[in-house]
Write a protein that holds these residues in place. Sequence first.
Motif, short mmCIF file in Angstrom:
data_model
loop_
_atom_site.label_atom_id
_atom_site.label_comp_id
_atom_site.label_asym_id
_atom_site.label_seq_id
_atom_site.Cartn_x
_atom_site.Cartn_y
_atom_site.Cartn_z
N LEU A 1 0.82 -1.22 0.00
CA LEU A 1 0.00 0.00 0.00
C LEU A 1 0.85 1.27 0.00
CD1 LEU A 1 -2.79 -0.97 2.55
CD2 LEU A 1 -2.99 -0.83 0.07
N ARG A 2 2.17 1.10 0.19
CA ARG A 2 3.06 2.26 0.24
C ARG A 2 2.89 3.10 -1.03
NH1 ARG A 2 9.04 0.77 1.02
NH2 ARG A 2 8.30 0.25 3.07
N GLY A 3 2.63 4.37 -0.83
CA GLY A 3 2.46 5.29 -1.94
C GLY A 3 1.05 5.31 -2.50
N LYS A 4 0.20 4.40 -2.09
CA LYS A 4 -1.17 4.33 -2.61
C LYS A 4 -2.17 5.04 -1.70
CE LYS A 4 -0.30 0.07 -5.07
NZ LYS A 4 -0.61 -1.34 -5.23
N GLN B 1 -2.49 7.91 1.71
CA GLN B 1 -1.79 8.96 2.44
C GLN B 1 -2.19 8.89 3.91
OE1 GLN B 1 -2.05 12.71 0.57
NE2 GLN B 1 -0.68 13.71 2.00
N ILE B 2 -1.19 8.79 4.75
CA ILE B 2 -1.42 8.69 6.19
C ILE B 2 -0.80 9.92 6.85
CG2 ILE B 2 -0.95 7.37 8.29
CD1 ILE B 2 -0.85 4.87 6.51
N GLU B 3 -1.59 10.57 7.67
CA GLU B 3 -1.11 11.75 8.38
C GLU B 3 -0.48 11.32 9.70
OE1 GLU B 3 -2.93 15.86 10.23
OE2 GLU B 3 -4.12 14.68 8.86
N ASP B 4 0.73 11.79 9.95
CA ASP B 4 1.43 11.46 11.19
C ASP B 4 0.95 12.40 12.29
OD1 ASP B 4 3.10 10.63 13.18
OD2 ASP B 4 4.94 11.33 12.23
N VAL B 5 0.25 11.83 13.27
CA VAL B 5 -0.30 12.63 14.37
C VAL B 5 0.38 12.25 15.69
CG1 VAL B 5 -2.52 13.07 13.27
CG2 VAL B 5 -2.21 11.01 14.65
N THR B 6 1.58 11.70 15.60
CA THR B 6 2.29 11.24 16.79
C THR B 6 2.50 12.35 17.80
OG1 THR B 6 3.46 9.66 15.38
CG2 THR B 6 4.36 10.03 17.57
N GLU B 7 2.96 13.51 17.35
CA GLU B 7 3.23 14.62 18.27
C GLU B 7 1.95 15.08 18.97
OE1 GLU B 7 5.54 17.89 16.78
OE2 GLU B 7 6.82 16.54 15.63
N GLU B 8 0.86 15.18 18.21
CA GLU B 8 -0.41 15.61 18.81
C GLU B 8 -0.89 14.62 19.86
OE1 GLU B 8 -2.53 15.92 15.18
OE2 GLU B 8 -1.04 17.36 14.49
N LEU B 9 -0.75 13.33 19.56
CA LEU B 9 -1.16 12.30 20.52
C LEU B 9 -0.30 12.35 21.78
CD1 LEU B 9 -1.84 9.25 18.17
CD2 LEU B 9 -3.52 10.60 19.42
#
Length: 78
Positions: free
Chosen positions: A47-50, A52-60
Amino acid sequence: MRATLNIPDDLMSQLLQITGEKSKTKALITAMQEFIRQKKIKELLELRGKIQIEDVTEELEKLELEEMKKDDQRWRDR
């Protein structure tokens, strides 16, 4: 679930050795779990590149820290 399987002795011996399990049942379960895990990883990697995942690590992490501070304050206020 019980099943009768015809597994070559040399294959079973290798499986027992590789998994480090002492019983054939545990060795087969370990091997099946690992096989399934690897297939799932492969599917995810495809699924890589297919998608889009938003990185919300900092917010969590910020939310978790705030929650910990609130919990800590609640204990101190008692």
